[in-house]
Design a protein around this motif. Sequence first.
Motif, PDB file in Angstrom:
ATOM      1  N   ALA A   1      -8.129  24.663 107.789  1.00  0.00           N
ATOM      2  CA  ALA A   1      -7.121  24.489 107.161  1.00  0.00           C
ATOM      3  C   ALA A   1      -6.440  24.884 105.812  1.00  0.00           C
ATOM      4  O   ALA A   1      -5.433  25.861 105.438  1.00  0.00           O
ATOM      5  N   VAL A   2      -7.456  24.591 105.007  1.00  0.00           N
ATOM      6  CA  VAL A   2      -7.658  25.416 102.939  1.00  0.00           C
ATOM      7  C   VAL A   2      -7.807  26.914 103.722  1.00  0.00           C
ATOM      8  O   VAL A   2      -6.948  27.040 103.314  1.00  0.00           O
ATOM      9  N   GLU A   3      -8.693  27.022 104.715  1.00  0.00           N
ATOM     10  CA  GLU A   3      -8.107  28.643 104.705  1.00  0.00           C
ATOM     11  C   GLU A   3      -7.164  28.932 104.772  1.00  0.00           C
ATOM     12  O   GLU A   3      -6.312  30.251 104.607  1.00  0.00           O
ATOM     13  N   TYR A   4      -6.618  28.666 105.690  1.00  0.00           N
ATOM     14  CA  TYR A   4      -4.882  28.338 106.653  1.00  0.00           C
ATOM     15  C   TYR A   4      -3.870  28.543 105.164  1.00  0.00           C
ATOM     16  O   TYR A   4      -3.632  29.381 104.531  1.00  0.00           O
ATOM     17  N   CYS A   5      -4.043  27.452 104.581  1.00  0.00           N
ATOM     18  CA  CYS A   5      -3.142  27.438 103.506  1.00  0.00           C
ATOM     19  C   CYS A   5      -3.287  28.399 102.035  1.00  0.00           C
ATOM     20  O   CYS A   5      -3.221  28.811 101.508  1.00  0.00           O
ATOM     21  N   ARG A   6      -4.893  29.149 101.765  1.00  0.00           N
ATOM     22  CA  ARG A   6      -5.113  29.747 100.751  1.00  0.00           C
ATOM     23  C   ARG A   6      -4.418  31.327 101.565  1.00  0.00           C
ATOM     24  O   ARG A   6      -3.901  32.235 100.456  1.00  0.00           O
ATOM     25  N   LYS A   7      -4.425  31.653 102.652  1.00  0.00           N
ATOM     26  CA  LYS A   7      -3.312  33.679 103.462  1.00  0.00           C
ATOM     27  C   LYS A   7      -2.859  33.172 102.731  1.00  0.00           C
ATOM     28  O   LYS A   7      -1.916  33.850 102.634  1.00  0.00           O
ATOM     29  N   LYS A   8      -2.296  31.721 103.093  1.00  0.00           N
ATOM     30  CA  LYS A   8      -0.204  32.187 102.779  1.00  0.00           C
ATOM     31  C   LYS A   8       0.139  31.663 101.673  1.00  0.00           C
ATOM     32  O   LYS A   8       0.982  31.633 100.612  1.00  0.00           O
ATOM     33  N   GLY A   9      -1.137  31.579 100.638  1.00  0.00           N
ATOM     34  CA  GLY A   9      -1.264  31.585  98.565  1.00  0.00           C
ATOM     35  C   GLY A   9      -0.747  30.060  98.208  1.00  0.00           C
ATOM     36  O   GLY A   9      -0.152  30.353  97.362  1.00  0.00           O
ATOM     37  N   ALA A  10      -0.778  29.262  99.292  1.00  0.00           N
ATOM     38  CA  ALA A  10      -0.518  28.117  98.691  1.00  0.00           C
ATOM     39  C   ALA A  10      -1.734  27.523  97.470  1.00  0.00           C
ATOM     40  O   ALA A  10      -2.530  28.225  97.725  1.00  0.00           O
ATOM     41  N   THR A  11      -1.137  26.794  96.820  1.00  0.00           N
ATOM     42  CA  THR A  11      -2.019  26.154  95.703  1.00  0.00           C
ATOM     43  C   THR A  11      -3.029  25.281  96.461  1.00  0.00           C
ATOM     44  O   THR A  11      -1.880  24.349  97.498  1.00  0.00           O
ATOM     45  N   THR A  12      -4.150  24.864  96.494  1.00  0.00           N
ATOM     46  CA  THR A  12      -4.993  24.128  96.817  1.00  0.00           C
ATOM     47  C   THR A  12      -5.669  22.769  96.130  1.00  0.00           C
ATOM     48  O   THR A  12      -6.375  23.727  94.909  1.00  0.00           O
TER      49      THR A  12
END
Length: 337
Positions: free
Chosen positions: A103-114
């Motif tokens: 899920a972290v990888e997915y969010c990072r690909k979307k450009g979200a702040t993690t």
Amino acid sequence: MLKFDEELFVKVVEKEGLSFQSQIEEIVDHICHKGYSNIFLIGAGGTIAMMYPYEYILKSQSTIHVHAEIAAEFIVMNHQHLSEDSVCIFTSVSGTTEDTIAAVEYCRKKGATTIALVAEPNTPLTKMVDFCITTGSEKHSFDTFFMLLYMFVFRFMYNNNEFPQYEQFTKEVSLLPQAILSAVKSFDQKAEEFAIKYKDTEYHMMVGSGNLWGNTYSYAMCILEEMQWIHAKSIHAAEFFHGTLELVVEDTSVILLKGEDETRPLVDRVERFAEKITNNLTIIDTKDFTLDGISEEFRKHFAVSINWAVLSRISVYLERERNHPLELRRYYRKVEY
């Protein structure tokens, strides 16, 4: 108390846990200065359950848009509100949970702040996110995570001009570890008595609502089912009368988790029904605990921490009475699925 190291608790939760306040404030202030559109609280198993109280708090106290999502479903559902302006918060004890990492990888690909809260240092998750708080100990990790999530959520609210009481709130957060200690000590005998009485019980209903719904869901699933192999069902108090009530008979174990937020009357309603039917009704009510220094205004929020801590005392006595180690698994992290 059985399997409770008070000195370690104070070290991990109070001394070390509270030391992260300034770091959390810096992270949140940086994000707020940059701007964001919404917050995602993402987890798997016990860690998504951990997020539900904070989703409830934000939905009931704030105009900030928030979504609590199960990691594996979140990845495949094509969530239309996730964007580069989203803030995604994760927790993980081990830092290696596969669904969370994906899920972290997915969010990072979307450009979200993690952002992640992780117990174990130098693990995959600690190296993947934009901001990481590493507590350094698996012991009392949930107690610590709950406390840090208060700091994150209420700082976002404060910066959104919605929580002017923030300074007083953080002062009371600093009193929470001692309030937890007091609660577990006062509850310990009841926890042991519960474990002795119900050690051979094959099925429990757990009922909760509001900011205790996450604890209800987590304890039934992660402790009773996963760690003790006991059949259990978590039932939201608002939904209890839509099906589940038909399964209550005179020997059914019904465990009610009562908090102090706006949904307490929903649990009261279940209590009024259950006490007429079953001889095995257990009520765990945060109102029963004296929380020195905690104001009436904030008790409803801190009920999450108090409730989880006292439930954990039941766990260690169930382990002893059932001769079933809490670490024992048949399948979890043992087989591929």
